[in-house]
Design an enzyme around this catalytic site. Sequence first.
Site, short mmCIF file in Angstrom:
data_model
loop_
_atom_site.label_atom_id
_atom_site.label_comp_id
_atom_site.label_asym_id
_atom_site.label_seq_id
_atom_site.Cartn_x
_atom_site.Cartn_y
_atom_site.Cartn_z
N LYS A 177 46.77 33.73 38.16
CA LYS A 177 47.60 34.93 38.30
C LYS A 177 48.95 34.56 38.92
O LYS A 177 49.04 33.58 39.65
CB LYS A 177 46.91 35.93 39.23
N ARG A 210 33.67 40.49 33.84
CA ARG A 210 32.70 40.79 32.79
C ARG A 210 31.69 39.67 32.61
O ARG A 210 30.55 39.91 32.23
CB ARG A 210 33.45 41.12 31.49
N1 BES Z 1 40.27 41.67 39.00
C1 BES Z 1 41.09 41.80 37.87
C2 BES Z 1 41.46 43.26 37.56
C3 BES Z 1 42.28 43.99 38.58
C4 BES Z 1 43.64 44.15 38.39
C5 BES Z 1 41.70 44.57 39.68
C6 BES Z 1 44.39 44.86 39.32
C7 BES Z 1 42.45 45.27 40.60
C8 BES Z 1 43.79 45.43 40.42
C9 BES Z 1 40.39 41.23 36.65
O1 BES Z 1 39.53 40.17 36.90
C10 BES Z 1 41.45 40.71 35.75
O2 BES Z 1 42.11 39.79 36.11
N2 BES Z 1 41.57 41.32 34.57
C11 BES Z 1 42.56 40.93 33.63
C12 BES Z 1 41.90 40.91 32.28
C13 BES Z 1 42.73 40.27 31.21
C14 BES Z 1 42.86 38.78 31.47
C15 BES Z 1 42.06 40.52 29.88
C16 BES Z 1 43.68 41.94 33.68
O3 BES Z 1 43.42 43.13 33.89
O4 BES Z 1 44.83 41.53 33.56
MN MN Z 2 40.51 38.32 36.90
#
Ligand code: BES
Ligand code: MN
Length: 504
Positions: A281, A355
């Site tokens: 990230k 997931r």
């Molecule tokens: N933990 C994150 C989602 C999240 C985002 C939680 C903001 C709380 C606040 C999750 O694991 C994630 O990174 N999801 C990605 C999925 C994508 C790579 C398909 C996302 O939402 O960007």
């Molecule tokens: Mn994630």
Amino acid sequence: MEISFAQLARFKPTAKTARGALVLLLPEAKTLPKWASDIDSDAYGKIKKAIAGSRFEGKKKQILTILAPEGLQYEQLVLVGVGKGKELGANCHEHIGGKLLGELNSLGVKQASILYHGTKGCKLDEAEAAMHLATGLQLKSYRFDKYKTKEKDSDKPTVESITIAVENSREATELFKTQAGVLDGVFFTRDLVNEPGNVIEPENYAKLIDKTLSPLGVKIEILGEKEMAKMGCGSLLSVGQGSVKESKMVIMKWEGGKKKDQPISFIGKGVTFDTGGISIKPSAGMGDMKMDMGGSGTVVGLMMALAKRKAKVNVVSIVGLVENMPDGNASRPGDVVTSLSGQTIEVLNTDAEGRLVLADCLWHCQDKYKPKFMVDLATLTGAILVALGETTGGLFSNDDKLSEKLLEASKTTDEKLWRLPMGPEYDELINSPIADVQNISSGRWGGSITAAQFLKRFVNDVPWAHLDIAGVATASKASDITPKGASGFGVRLLNEMILKHYEG
Ligand code: BES
Ligand code: MN
Ligand code: ZN
């Protein structure tokens, strides 16, 4: 903060309580109710004058504070508007309570006595309304300041005790005793979610769950990496393989129902920190990802609530605890792993890790415990924030009846949910060219839905609902009943659904 109830007819200020504030809950009306004149006939005239000279009309959550009210023993007199009776539901009382506590704290009082004479036209009976008022006061009293060594939040003015004088105080006391267990659960969830990632990591998170819930009668089983590898949890394990902390699956059982009753079950995403892994990230705001165990936090808090109030139901809950780190041993984008279900998964993005954790927890839950239904909670997608913002959680389900029950409970506790669609047109977006399924969509849109479709492939047609709480597990600013930070979203909602439909 201590909250107690006293019989309204016999309520008298004591030397101690009179040092604090007297609070009157007033309806929206042209004239003051008759009981207000009974407090003190001399003070009554002055209250009337103060109201006349202000903008106070008794509208819901309006507050007028009179300092050193002449003729009264109390140091402050706080008038709180409750609006019109017929618009007053349970959660209105909670918001009024929360708003009031904010005012009392800022006044610097240590004690307050609230006179509650009920509100004409309000559907709740007075004891119930008083219990909800107490709930709001208590919810707002939460603070997380254990890491402040200099300026502690608790050095700030803090209300220590509140007495609510209400006609049926015995019933209110009884109701609040049960509710207090639920509030303990909410506070435990908030604590877990507010803790940083170096404190709550999979190993000591599992220990903390055991230490906290075992004494309450919850049976705990902790599976480590060896056990999970033997079972075949290749999906969950792939997420934690870049972390020096051992991944854990914690199974919690509350057996408050009849022996033969099929259990109900809750499953939580417990990513104690989500860097994104190799699909790392951006650094800005990454610290927020300590809350990525929010789904598990709600499940653990719910188990505490059920155990404390000795719920008459059998529940099996599972949380998958992992840390998602980049490392020489971390999974690579493009890796293929085999899940507990036997289905193979192409991991195209290591940041779509939640997931992968839930896939094995869900499969294990239905396979081993044959529950009536499964509800999972997860801070699963950023896309749910885009869709629903910070106040409403996403609901996805393969079962209309289960969805209805969740939506109904959600209205009662005012923890908002909105059901989103699922279907084959979304499902086909996660077909992989080389494995059974891929962990991200091949398209760009509907990211929360395709995430839910992924989970659905691991529920084996058991009635199931998925709550995407990425937007609601934490709050970026304080509300009437929640300070900034972890909200404890879902504990009261799920408790309410269980109470209404699955006990007795
Ligand atoms: N933990 C994150 C989602 C999240 C985002 C939680 C903001 C709380 C606040 C999750 O694991 C994630 O990174 N999801 C990605 C999925 C994508 C790579 C398909 C996302 O939402 O960007
Ligand atoms: Mn994630
Ligand atoms: Zn995540």
